[in-house]
Design a protein around this motif. Structure first.
Motif, short mmCIF file in Angstrom:
data_model
loop_
_atom_site.label_atom_id
_atom_site.label_comp_id
_atom_site.label_asym_id
_atom_site.label_seq_id
_atom_site.Cartn_x
_atom_site.Cartn_y
_atom_site.Cartn_z
N ASN A 103 22.84 52.56 -36.01
CA ASN A 103 21.71 51.63 -35.91
C ASN A 103 22.20 50.46 -35.07
O ASN A 103 23.14 49.77 -35.46
N ILE A 113 14.99 48.23 -26.00
CA ILE A 113 14.55 49.13 -27.07
C ILE A 113 14.36 50.54 -26.51
O ILE A 113 14.81 51.52 -27.09
N ARG A 114 13.70 50.63 -25.36
CA ARG A 114 13.50 51.93 -24.73
C ARG A 114 14.83 52.59 -24.39
O ARG A 114 15.03 53.79 -24.61
N THR A 117 16.48 53.91 -27.48
CA THR A 117 15.75 55.09 -27.95
C THR A 117 16.16 56.32 -27.15
O THR A 117 16.38 57.39 -27.72
N THR A 118 16.30 56.17 -25.84
CA THR A 118 16.69 57.32 -25.01
C THR A 118 18.14 57.76 -25.28
O THR A 118 18.48 58.90 -25.03
N ILE A 124 17.00 51.03 -34.99
CA ILE A 124 17.07 49.82 -34.18
C ILE A 124 16.82 48.62 -35.08
O ILE A 124 15.81 48.57 -35.79
N LEU A 132 8.18 47.76 -31.41
CA LEU A 132 8.39 49.20 -31.51
C LEU A 132 7.10 49.99 -31.50
O LEU A 132 7.09 51.17 -31.18
#
Length: 136
Positions: A103, A113-114, A117-118, A124, A132
């Motif tokens: 995390n 954030i993107r 995520t990738t 997060i 989000l």
């Protein structure tokens, strides 16, 4: 571990004592995956784990952990939670390879954030959770 109170207790032992006094709460929280303990202090986290091994432990780290540190932590910790600025694909993959989750913190910018995520992070930590759910 340095004593935190006048009787030589630590925050880890105090927390364990307080949670052990609430076994019904702990059982319910664990059954619903709603309880974990995180710390920047590895020694305190290890002490807590030794006292209540059923509660997942997360290690917070502002620096990128070394592979040796990750390997050692994987013996008892459940999560490695690094600052997002030191996190890349190799780190996420290694944490997962060692059987832990990750995390990242504190990720507030939509682009960051993107990116996280990738990378496949498991969670997060953000000051703006509404980010989000926004499309953009």
């Amino acid at each position: 571990i340095s004593p935190c109170g006048q009787y030589g207790t630590t925050i880890a032992t105090d927390l364990a004592h307080n949670l052990n006094a609430k076994p019904r709460y702990v059982r319910n929280a664990l059954a619903h995956d709603r309880l974990a303990v995180q710390s920047f202090q590895t020694d305190d986290a290890r002490t807590f784990h030794d006292l209540i091994p059923d509660i997942p432990i997360g290690i917070l780290d502002a620096d990128r952990p070394t592979d040796t540190e990750l390997t050692e932590l994987s013996q008892w910790a459940d999560q490695i939670n690094p600052q997002h600025t030191v996190t890349d694909q190799a780190l996420v993959d290694r944490i997962h390879q060692l059987g832990m989750t990750t995390n990242v913190w504190t990720v507030d910018e939509p682009g960051a954030i993107r990116k996280m995520t990738t990378l496949g992070v498991d969670g997060i930590i953000t000051d703006y959770p509404q980010t989000l759910t926004q499309r953009g």
